[in-house]
Design an enzyme around this catalytic site. Structure first.
Site, short mmCIF file in Angstrom:
data_model
loop_
_atom_site.label_atom_id
_atom_site.label_comp_id
_atom_site.label_asym_id
_atom_site.label_seq_id
_atom_site.Cartn_x
_atom_site.Cartn_y
_atom_site.Cartn_z
N ASP A 1 -35.24 -13.43 62.25
CA ASP A 1 -35.05 -12.07 61.76
C ASP A 1 -35.50 -12.01 60.30
OD1 ASP A 1 -34.31 -9.45 61.52
OD2 ASP A 1 -32.16 -9.79 61.66
N ASP B 1 -39.99 -6.97 63.02
CA ASP B 1 -39.36 -7.94 62.11
C ASP B 1 -38.42 -8.93 62.77
OD1 ASP B 1 -37.47 -6.04 62.75
OD2 ASP B 1 -36.61 -5.92 60.75
N GLU B 2 -38.39 -9.00 64.09
CA GLU B 2 -37.53 -10.00 64.73
C GLU B 2 -38.06 -10.37 66.11
OE1 GLU B 2 -33.56 -8.83 65.99
OE2 GLU B 2 -34.07 -6.72 65.72
#
Length: 366
Positions: free
Chosen positions: A14, A108-109
């Site tokens: 993350d 983003d993850e």
């Protein structure tokens, strides 16, 4: 410890305050300052906030003027989604150096299954450290990671040592980790559900584990079964490189609030047209239409209807959305409308349900 379900080595990576961190990296003058990606006007909304801004209570989805009130020195930055996607792709390429089993959740993850990996490294913990270092070396950005036997625990663990940290929950520590976990930390337990659990005397995983499957299903519906199994460390969902979307949607925020349904019809038609384009691009259709209404006071309302057949055409989508719009009176003037389609024909059943278990005994070097 023996587990009666498949054990995997899962990493959840993350990125830390991704959008805001990209902006601070690209513009050194912003480093160390409280910044918000989004609009600071009366109609603006915060898309992301730096950690410096979060100290003042600035959060994503917050109205820009409220964020500015909380943090008078807040600097607003216009979003650059093409840039975020570019950085995200370079990060994803790092993941593929280790495994092809990569399941992105957003820019983003992502989840990574490194049970068997391209480096032949038996330690998922060391792999996570390498990946985070490579991300920093190539992008200048920091990432946090969670490592454990399944996706649920890995995701919870990735939030433990943020920012720029990681946490490993070894197989023998899974049960104690979950029992001590604050119920608010359970992925899938939102604010409303947490308050409901508090009233039932459920504050930790240990409290949740005391409740029977029948009680949880009766109290929380379909989610009850999910809570029953995850608190026991059972979450058999594999990492899926090609994630099947659960829903497809489109929405619009208006420059001025709309006070009558009549003024919303043209807006809904445009939204339905955009939704049709997105469905055609993915060659999917669905049965459940949901109308999303955000009022001027930022309260949110959803209205849904499930049809007996799959649809993907604008006219049918719009017809049902209008029906939902007039289903009950509006509570206030409206700042946003959205339409989404779920119960998609692209959805596939899990290879194994959570109840289907196999007996395995593995010694994992995490």
């Amino acid at each position: 410890m023996d587990f009666d379900f498949p054990l995997r080595k899962i990493i959840h990576v993350d990125m830390d305050a991704f959008y805001a961190s990209v902006e601070q990296h690209d513009n050194p003058e912003l480093k160390g300052k409280p910044i918000a990606v989004g609009g600071g006007s009366k109609r603006g909304v915060v898309s992301a906030a730096s950690y410096e801004a979060r100290k003042f209570g600035v959060r994503s989805a917050m109205a820009g003027y409220i964020a500015k009130r909380n943090c008078p020195d807040l600097v607003f930055v216009k979003p650059r989604f093409d840039r975020y996607k570019e950085v995200s792709n370079s990060i994803r390429n790092i993941f593929f150096e280790y495994t092809d089993l990569v399941e992105p959740l957003s820019l983003d993850e992502a989840y990574l299954d490194v049970t068997e990996n391209k480096k032949g490294n038996p330690s998922a913990t060391l792999i996570a450290q390498e990946i985070r270092q490579k991300i920093f070396d190539s992008t200048g950005l920091t990432a946090s990671a969670g490592i454990s036997i399944n996706k649920f625990i890995a995701k919870v663990a990735s939030d433990y040592n943020k920012p720029n940290g990681q946490k490993t929950v070894n197989p023998e520590a899974v049960i104690s980790f979950l029992e001590e976990l604050d119920i608010r930390k359970f992925y899938g337990v939102g604010k409303v559900t947490a308050e409901k659990m508090y009233k039932l005397g459920i504050f930790t995983g240990k409290d949740l584990k005391k409740k029977s499957l029948e009680f949880l299903e009766e109290t929380f519906g379909k989610s009850g079964k999910y809570y029953y199994y995850v608190v026991r460390g059972i979450h058999n969902s594999p990492v899926k490189p090609h994630r099947v979307p659960k829903s497809v949607g489109a929405e619009r925020t208006f420059s001025e609030n709309l006070s009558s349904e009549i003024f919303m019809l043209d807006k809904l038609e445009n939204i339905a047209a955009e939704l049709e384009r997105r469905l055609q691009k993915s060659n999917i259709s669905g049965k459940t239409i949901t109308l999303k209404i955000k009022y001027s006071d930022f309260t949110l309302q959803t209205r849904s209807k499930t049809l007996p057949y799959f649809i993907g055409q604008k006219d049918l989508i719009l017809e049902t959305a209008k029906e939902l719009l007039y289903q009950s009176p509006l509570q206030n003037s409206v700042r946003l409308l959205g339409i989404s389609l779920a119960n998609l024909n692209a959805e596939k059943k899990e290879e194994k349900s959570q109840e289907e278990t196999i007996s395995v005994q593995l010694q994992f070097d995490f």
